[in-house]
Enzyme design. Structure first.
Site, mmCIF file in Angstrom:
data_model
loop_
_atom_site.group_PDB
_atom_site.id
_atom_site.type_symbol
_atom_site.label_atom_id
_atom_site.label_comp_id
_atom_site.label_asym_id
_atom_site.label_seq_id
_atom_site.Cartn_x
_atom_site.Cartn_y
_atom_site.Cartn_z
ATOM 1 N N GLN A 157 -27.332 13.461 -26.005
ATOM 2 C CA GLN A 157 -27.033 13.521 -27.699
ATOM 3 C C GLN A 157 -25.908 13.029 -28.306
ATOM 4 O O GLN A 157 -25.011 13.798 -28.543
ATOM 5 C CB GLN A 157 -27.212 14.983 -28.015
ATOM 6 C CG GLN A 157 -27.671 15.134 -29.513
ATOM 7 C CD GLN A 157 -27.943 16.535 -29.655
ATOM 8 O OE1 GLN A 157 -28.646 17.429 -28.710
ATOM 9 N NE2 GLN A 157 -28.350 16.854 -31.026
ATOM 10 N N PHE A 158 -25.886 11.701 -28.639
ATOM 11 C CA PHE A 158 -24.703 10.834 -29.276
ATOM 12 C C PHE A 158 -24.353 11.670 -30.475
ATOM 13 O O PHE A 158 -23.163 11.564 -31.113
ATOM 14 C CB PHE A 158 -24.859 9.463 -29.528
ATOM 15 C CG PHE A 158 -25.681 9.342 -30.732
ATOM 16 C CD1 PHE A 158 -25.247 9.020 -31.758
ATOM 17 C CD2 PHE A 158 -27.238 8.970 -30.338
ATOM 18 C CE1 PHE A 158 -26.280 8.598 -32.792
ATOM 19 C CE2 PHE A 158 -28.139 8.642 -31.270
ATOM 20 C CZ PHE A 158 -27.378 8.521 -32.547
ATOM 21 N N THR A 159 -25.334 12.495 -31.365
ATOM 22 C CA THR A 159 -25.143 12.952 -32.503
ATOM 23 C C THR A 159 -23.966 14.105 -32.433
ATOM 24 O O THR A 159 -23.749 14.786 -33.577
ATOM 25 C CB THR A 159 -26.397 13.532 -33.231
ATOM 26 O OG1 THR A 159 -26.854 14.561 -32.417
ATOM 27 C CG2 THR A 159 -27.349 12.243 -33.618
#
Length: 145
Positions: free
Chosen positions: A78-80
């Site tokens: 999850q790069f967010t």
């Protein structure tokens, strides 16, 4: 590296209507990488996560770890987690590692987790995923290195 750990009764990840990863009791990990993350970062996180004791040995006492309860891990990239929301209304993600760095780190992180003997299920790096969970507690812990 940033990890949001949630203690769960169960969790799953679905891609295009198909369940690709599923666990019962254990940890759901939302995992993001920064540009400076290394093997040492992975080792630190694996040690912290696999030795965490957040399962109850008796009411009100969290003394048991994942191995003690035969738990598993569902790891979801999850790069967010690296969203920058300081300016404007749309998040920026320039603080996240580029996919060419993050994907091998994610794969290696999951390999290191599995090498501890804990069952590890995963999502798919870069995919549009639907994550379902039954949070237990709730217990949610933020790790950053």
């Amino acid at each position: 590296m940033r990890v949001v750990l949630q203690r769960v009764k169960e969790a799953s990840v679905t891609i295009e209507g198909q369940v690709v990863g599923q666990i019962g009791q254990g940890y759901l990990l939302l995992v993001g990488f920064g540009p400076d993350d290394t093997e040492e970062t992975l080792d630190y996180m694996v040690h912290k996560i696999t030795n965490l004791r957040v399962f109850e040995s008796e009411p009100g006492k969290m003394n048991l770890g994942l191995k003690d309860v035969d738990g598993a891990i569902l790891s979801v990239s999850q790069f967010t987690l690296y969203a920058d929301v300081k300016h404007g209304n749309r998040p920026g993600f320039s603080n996240a590692a580029k996919p060419s760095l993050a994907e091998p780190l994610y794969q290696r992180f999951n390999e290191k987790l599995a090498a501890t003997g804990i069952p590890v299920a995963t999502g798919q790096f870069g995919a549009d995923m639907q994550v379902a969970l039954v949070n237990d507690g709730p217990v949610t812990i933020w790790y950053e290195k």
